[in-house]
Enzyme design. Sequence first.
Site, PDB file in Angstrom:
ATOM      1  N   SER A  16       0.853  -1.206   0.000  1.00  8.60           N
ATOM      2  CA  SER A  16       0.000   0.000   0.000  1.00  8.60           C
ATOM      3  C   SER A  16       0.877   1.240   0.000  1.00  8.60           C
ATOM      4  CB  SER A  16      -0.876   0.046   1.252  1.00  8.60           C
ATOM      5  OG  SER A  16      -1.485  -1.185   1.495  1.00  8.60           O
ATOM      6  N   TYR A  34      -2.117 -10.706   3.582  1.00  7.13           N
ATOM      7  CA  TYR A  34      -2.074  -9.292   3.974  1.00  7.13           C
ATOM      8  C   TYR A  34      -3.470  -8.894   4.436  1.00  7.13           C
ATOM      9  CZ  TYR A  34      -1.082  -4.215   3.357  1.00  7.13           C
ATOM     10  OH  TYR A  34      -0.920  -2.857   3.524  1.00  7.13           O
ATOM     11  N   LYS A  56       0.449 -10.612   7.546  1.00  6.95           N
ATOM     12  CA  LYS A  56       0.816  -9.218   7.823  1.00  6.95           C
ATOM     13  C   LYS A  56      -0.459  -8.578   8.311  1.00  6.95           C
ATOM     14  CE  LYS A  56       1.711  -5.025   5.000  1.00  6.95           C
ATOM     15  NZ  LYS A  56       1.700  -4.029   6.051  1.00  6.95           N
ATOM     16  N   GLU A  86       2.642   2.631  14.773  1.00  7.46           N
ATOM     17  CA  GLU A  86       2.375   3.298  16.057  1.00  7.46           C
ATOM     18  C   GLU A  86       1.962   2.302  17.138  1.00  7.46           C
ATOM     19  OE1 GLU A  86       1.060   3.681  13.134  1.00  7.46           O
ATOM     20  OE2 GLU A  86      -1.010   4.348  13.122  1.00  7.46           O
TER      21      GLU A  86
HETATM   22  O1  MN9 Z   1       2.112  -0.942   5.884  1.00  7.43           O
HETATM   23  C1  MN9 Z   1       1.135   0.934   6.892  1.00  7.43           C
HETATM   24  N1  MN9 Z   1      -0.283   0.823   6.797  1.00  7.43           N
HETATM   25  C2  MN9 Z   1      -1.019   1.289   5.819  1.00  7.43           C
HETATM   26  C3  MN9 Z   1       1.718  -0.434   6.851  1.00  7.43           C
HETATM   27  O2  MN9 Z   1      -0.578   1.906   4.888  1.00  7.43           O
HETATM   28  C4  MN9 Z   1      -2.474   1.011   5.921  1.00  7.43           C
HETATM   29  C5  MN9 Z   1       1.547   1.588   8.219  1.00  7.43           C
HETATM   30  O3  MN9 Z   1       2.940   1.615   8.241  1.00  7.43           O
HETATM   31  C6  MN9 Z   1       0.986   2.979   8.409  1.00  7.43           C
HETATM   32  O4  MN9 Z   1       1.322   3.790   7.309  1.00  7.43           O
HETATM   33  C7  MN9 Z   1       1.550   3.665   9.674  1.00  7.43           C
HETATM   34  C8  MN9 Z   1       0.896   5.002   9.953  1.00  7.43           C
HETATM   35  O5  MN9 Z   1      -0.453   4.813  10.313  1.00  7.43           O
HETATM   36  O6  MN9 Z   1       1.396   2.829  10.757  1.00  7.43           O
END
Ligand code: MN9
Length: 291
Positions: A47, A136, A164, A191
């Site tokens: 993503s 995922y 994941k 986070e």
């Molecule tokens: O790949 C990311 N999630 C999405 C994981 O893009 C939905 C996260 O790294 C978030 O960008 C990050 C900030 O909310 O935790």
Amino acid sequence: MYEKFKGIFPALLTPFHDDGSINFDALETLVERLISQGVKGFYVDGSTGEAFLLSTEERKALIKAVAAFTKGRVTLIAQIGSVCLGDAISLAQCARDAGYDAISSVPPFYYKFSFDEIKRYYYAIVEAVDLPMLIYNVPLYTGVSFSAEQISEFLRDDRFIGVKHTSSDFFALRQFRTAFPDKVMLNGYDEMLLAGLSLGANGAIGSTYNFMPEKFIRIYNCFNEGKLEEAARLQEEADKIIAALCRVGVMQSEKAILTKLGIPMGALRAPFIDITPEQKEKLFTEVLPLL
Ligand code: MN9
């Protein structure tokens, strides 16, 4: 088991030139910087990499480029998910030919497929391509939220090595872990890394590891050494930064920060809109002193 999948994996951002094409030079610089900072490997075409805004040819070019840059030094996982099953299989073949360690896929989305249809999709991929599959789970984007029972149906098959988990449903994460003590569970929200680790995650894949992997490698190491107070303090530090990113746009901010640090990342692909110069200045004032 699965040692090569345990640790901190940036979900690689995709740098673009001003004309919108992929900036492979910037990508190589980013990959080298992250390897020198100690990441375990990379998650390509996720993503965060804007995979669903790229053509299949561009996604294949990224899969091949990252393999060529890394030359076997780190673990590589390709996110090959696509609503078009044929494209997903062809991306998985590309990852196999490029020597990837695993593939990962979002479930097919948009048409609100039944679970039997989702199973048909995943099995068609693992039957076509002999690479371990990491499911995922990202309900926010796909609208599909896997239950522990559904994940179990996949994980009972050796070809599915784990999940994941980009969800704040830690109850589900713990249920996966309890049912499959040896499989790979990677936390998705940076986070909440410490929460994920404490409930059984083996590491994490995330977007903020593109610009601050060291903080998270320290959290991961502190957790494994039982230094929980230190891990919590580091998570708190990281979360102040992530809160600033969330106020304006996470991926936009990450690209702006890396550009400021010397790697030209460009903007996100349309229809995403870049953050304003004023927002960038405010972001730098808030974030750079905390890095
Ligand atoms: O790949 C990311 N999630 C999405 C994981 O893009 C939905 C996260 O790294 C978030 O960008 C990050 C900030 O909310 O935790």
